[in-house]
Design a protein around this motif. Sequence first.
Motif, PDB file in Angstrom:
ATOM      1  N   UNK A  88       0.836  -1.210   0.000  1.00 49.66           N
ATOM      2  CA  UNK A  88       0.000   0.000   0.000  1.00 49.66           C
ATOM      3  C   UNK A  88       0.869   1.257   0.000  1.00 49.66           C
ATOM      4  N   UNK A  89       1.968   1.242   0.737  1.00 46.53           N
ATOM      5  CA  UNK A  89       2.859   2.400   0.783  1.00 46.53           C
ATOM      6  C   UNK A  89       3.457   2.660  -0.603  1.00 46.53           C
ATOM      7  N   UNK A  90       3.885   1.608  -1.277  1.00 46.47           N
ATOM      8  CA  UNK A  90       4.431   1.744  -2.629  1.00 46.47           C
ATOM      9  C   UNK A  90       3.364   2.285  -3.571  1.00 46.47           C
ATOM     10  N   UNK A  91       2.150   1.749  -3.471  1.00 47.34           N
ATOM     11  CA  UNK A  91       1.051   2.177  -4.344  1.00 47.34           C
ATOM     12  C   UNK A  91       0.741   3.659  -4.161  1.00 47.34           C
ATOM     13  N   UNK A  92       0.641   4.095  -2.919  1.00 46.54           N
ATOM     14  CA  UNK A  92       0.330   5.499  -2.649  1.00 46.54           C
ATOM     15  C   UNK A  92       1.448   6.416  -3.155  1.00 46.54           C
ATOM     16  N   UNK A  93       2.694   6.021  -2.944  1.00 40.89           N
ATOM     17  CA  UNK A  93       3.823   6.823  -3.426  1.00 40.89           C
ATOM     18  C   UNK A  93       3.817   6.880  -4.956  1.00 40.89           C
ATOM     19  N   UNK A  94       3.502   5.755  -5.598  1.00 37.24           N
ATOM     20  CA  UNK A  94       3.423   5.697  -7.059  1.00 37.24           C
ATOM     21  C   UNK A  94       2.332   6.635  -7.568  1.00 37.24           C
ATOM     22  N   UNK A  95       1.160   6.594  -6.933  1.00 34.84           N
ATOM     23  CA  UNK A  95       0.051   7.450  -7.360  1.00 34.84           C
ATOM     24  C   UNK A  95       0.393   8.927  -7.173  1.00 34.84           C
ATOM     25  N   UNK A  96       1.000   9.254  -6.056  1.00 38.88           N
ATOM     26  CA  UNK A  96       1.375  10.651  -5.804  1.00 38.88           C
ATOM     27  C   UNK A  96       2.401  11.121  -6.838  1.00 38.88           C
ATOM     28  N   UNK A  97       3.401  10.292  -7.085  1.00 40.82           N
ATOM     29  CA  UNK A  97       4.467  10.627  -8.035  1.00 40.82           C
ATOM     30  C   UNK A  97       3.940  10.818  -9.452  1.00 40.82           C
ATOM     31  N   UNK A  98       2.882  10.092  -9.800  1.00 42.62           N
ATOM     32  CA  UNK A  98       2.340  10.132 -11.157  1.00 42.62           C
ATOM     33  C   UNK A  98       1.033  10.918 -11.266  1.00 42.62           C
ATOM     34  N   UNK A  99       0.738  11.716 -10.241  1.00 38.39           N
ATOM     35  CA  UNK A  99      -0.463  12.572 -10.231  1.00 38.39           C
ATOM     36  C   UNK A  99      -1.750  11.793 -10.483  1.00 38.39           C
ATOM     37  N   UNK A 100      -1.846  10.609  -9.898  1.00 35.89           N
ATOM     38  CA  UNK A 100      -3.053   9.785  -9.991  1.00 35.89           C
ATOM     39  C   UNK A 100      -3.896  10.097  -8.759  1.00 35.89           C
ATOM     40  N   UNK A 101      -5.139  10.544  -8.955  1.00 38.50           N
ATOM     41  CA  UNK A 101      -5.979  10.892  -7.802  1.00 38.50           C
ATOM     42  C   UNK A 101      -6.144   9.717  -6.834  1.00 38.50           C
ATOM     43  N   UNK A 102      -6.003  10.016  -5.572  1.00 39.36           N
ATOM     44  CA  UNK A 102      -6.171   9.014  -4.518  1.00 39.36           C
ATOM     45  C   UNK A 102      -6.489   9.744  -3.215  1.00 39.36           C
ATOM     46  N   UNK A 103      -6.998   9.041  -2.259  1.00 35.15           N
ATOM     47  CA  UNK A 103      -7.322   9.650  -0.963  1.00 35.15           C
ATOM     48  C   UNK A 103      -6.045  10.100  -0.259  1.00 35.15           C
TER      49      UNK A 103
END
Length: 91
Positions: A30-45
């Motif tokens: 989950x930590x990797x996923x959230x960091x990936x989404x943040x880095x790639x400007x993918x909307x997430x909570x």
Amino acid sequence: LVEGIADKLIAVGIKCFGPTKLAARLEGSKAFSKAFMKRNNIPTAEHESFTEYDKALQFLQSCLSEGKKMVIKCSGLAAGKGVLLPESDDE
């Protein structure tokens, strides 16, 4: 999959339908996923990640005192049991 079985099968010439070890990491951490989404400007909570219990507890207590609802997810594979929805300090 997160251990790289697809990579190993493909390496020896066996066709495989499944993500590579790197791609499977999105589900496995989950930590990797959230960091990936943040880095790639993918909307997430909004999220916070912790490796120290005391810091995590302090953050949770501040959220609860502000009346914020939260979801706690364990990073890594948890067999579908890695989510908590605390409603009180005890939980």
